[in-house]
Design a protein around this motif. Sequence first.
Motif, short mmCIF file in Angstrom:
data_model
loop_
_atom_site.label_atom_id
_atom_site.label_comp_id
_atom_site.label_asym_id
_atom_site.label_seq_id
_atom_site.Cartn_x
_atom_site.Cartn_y
_atom_site.Cartn_z
N LYS A 96 65.93 -44.55 61.42
CA LYS A 96 67.28 -44.31 61.93
C LYS A 96 67.54 -42.81 62.06
N PRO A 97 68.43 -42.44 62.98
CA PRO A 97 68.71 -41.01 63.16
C PRO A 97 69.47 -40.44 61.97
N LEU A 98 69.28 -39.17 61.73
CA LEU A 98 69.99 -38.49 60.65
C LEU A 98 71.47 -38.36 61.00
N PRO A 99 72.34 -38.34 60.00
CA PRO A 99 73.79 -38.23 60.28
C PRO A 99 74.21 -36.80 60.62
N TYR A 100 73.28 -35.88 60.65
CA TYR A 100 73.60 -34.49 60.96
C TYR A 100 72.53 -33.94 61.90
N PHE A 101 72.82 -32.78 62.48
CA PHE A 101 71.90 -32.15 63.42
C PHE A 101 70.95 -31.21 62.68
N VAL A 102 69.70 -31.19 63.14
CA VAL A 102 68.68 -30.31 62.57
C VAL A 102 68.21 -29.34 63.66
N TYR A 103 68.15 -28.06 63.31
CA TYR A 103 67.75 -27.03 64.27
C TYR A 103 66.37 -26.49 63.87
N ASP A 104 65.47 -26.43 64.84
CA ASP A 104 64.14 -25.90 64.54
C ASP A 104 64.07 -24.39 64.65
N SER A 105 65.05 -23.79 65.31
CA SER A 105 65.07 -22.33 65.43
C SER A 105 66.47 -21.87 65.83
N ILE A 106 66.77 -20.65 65.50
CA ILE A 106 68.01 -20.01 65.91
C ILE A 106 67.69 -18.61 66.43
N GLU A 107 68.54 -18.12 67.30
CA GLU A 107 68.36 -16.78 67.87
C GLU A 107 69.49 -15.89 67.38
N VAL A 108 69.12 -14.77 66.78
CA VAL A 108 70.09 -13.83 66.24
C VAL A 108 70.06 -12.56 67.09
N ASN A 109 71.21 -12.17 67.61
CA ASN A 109 71.32 -10.94 68.40
C ASN A 109 71.93 -9.85 67.53
N VAL A 110 71.26 -8.71 67.49
CA VAL A 110 71.70 -7.57 66.67
C VAL A 110 72.40 -6.56 67.56
N ASP A 111 73.45 -5.94 67.02
CA ASP A 111 74.26 -5.02 67.82
C ASP A 111 73.51 -3.73 68.16
N ASN A 112 72.55 -3.35 67.31
CA ASN A 112 71.82 -2.10 67.54
C ASN A 112 70.36 -2.32 67.19
N VAL A 113 69.47 -1.78 68.02
CA VAL A 113 68.03 -1.97 67.78
C VAL A 113 67.59 -1.35 66.46
N LYS A 114 68.35 -0.37 65.96
CA LYS A 114 68.00 0.26 64.69
C LYS A 114 68.20 -0.68 63.51
N HIS A 115 69.01 -1.73 63.69
CA HIS A 115 69.31 -2.65 62.59
C HIS A 115 68.41 -3.88 62.59
N VAL A 116 67.48 -3.96 63.54
CA VAL A 116 66.66 -5.17 63.67
C VAL A 116 65.80 -5.38 62.42
N LYS A 117 65.14 -4.32 61.95
CA LYS A 117 64.28 -4.46 60.78
C LYS A 117 65.07 -4.89 59.55
N GLU A 118 66.25 -4.33 59.39
CA GLU A 118 67.08 -4.69 58.24
C GLU A 118 67.47 -6.17 58.29
N VAL A 119 67.85 -6.65 59.47
CA VAL A 119 68.22 -8.06 59.61
C VAL A 119 67.01 -8.97 59.37
N LEU A 120 65.84 -8.58 59.90
CA LEU A 120 64.63 -9.37 59.68
C LEU A 120 64.29 -9.46 58.19
N THR A 121 64.44 -8.35 57.49
CA THR A 121 64.15 -8.34 56.05
C THR A 121 65.10 -9.27 55.30
N LEU A 122 66.38 -9.24 55.64
CA LEU A 122 67.36 -10.10 54.97
C LEU A 122 67.07 -11.58 55.24
#
Length: 218
Positions: A77-103
């Motif tokens: 039977k189907p699950l009662p909730y939705f499951v996501y295999d991936s999400i896309e996160v957009n960062v406001d500044n390219v300088k913050h990408v590494k910090e967001v990836l680490t978190l």
Amino acid sequence: MFVVFDADAYFNSRTDSTVKPPKKYSLNSAGIIDETMSKNSDYSYTVYTDLELLKVRLKQIFKKKIIPGQPTMKNGKPLPYFVYDSIEVNVDNVKHVKEVLTLLNKSGYQAVGKIEWLEQSEMQSKMIQTVLGGIGAVSLFVAAIGIANTMVMSIYERTKEIGVLKVLGCDMGSNISRIPSWLSLAALIFAALVGITAGIFPALKAMNMSPLAAIRNE
């Protein structure tokens, strides 16, 4: 515009006549992505919509049936909730990408950013530039040694001639310097123009290149 929610069945039906094509659903669209962005890129075959509206629409279409791409329970039977295999996160500044990836990685997610591909490409470019720069430096050094050797041998061969000219009272400055100053200046300007022209056009081409095309290029 029509959409299909079972992409695998849709593409398989186009190549295999035994596979039944999935049902198409007509939806109202607010716009279409520019062809220059969608052609041969990650945006192809992609629909952008509000997440909550999509959930409501999926429940209306499939009701209690299994939604394509969603996992099921052990009893099928189907699950009662939705499951996501991936999400896309957009960062406001390219300088913050590494910090967001680490978190995200510390939070238990497997996060991958395109900045890593760009850094790898930059590292490869720097390595190539270093190798080519080293080859150029060695070539210039060898050329300088050859020129110095030629000049030294020329002076040694003309030592007697120079001595005779000095005995005769000739002006050695006007005899030794055979290259006009205007010719040296013209050669310097020409070399600078050639170097600027050879560097500015590839740089402009790289600046106008699409980021997605740059990432796909290896």
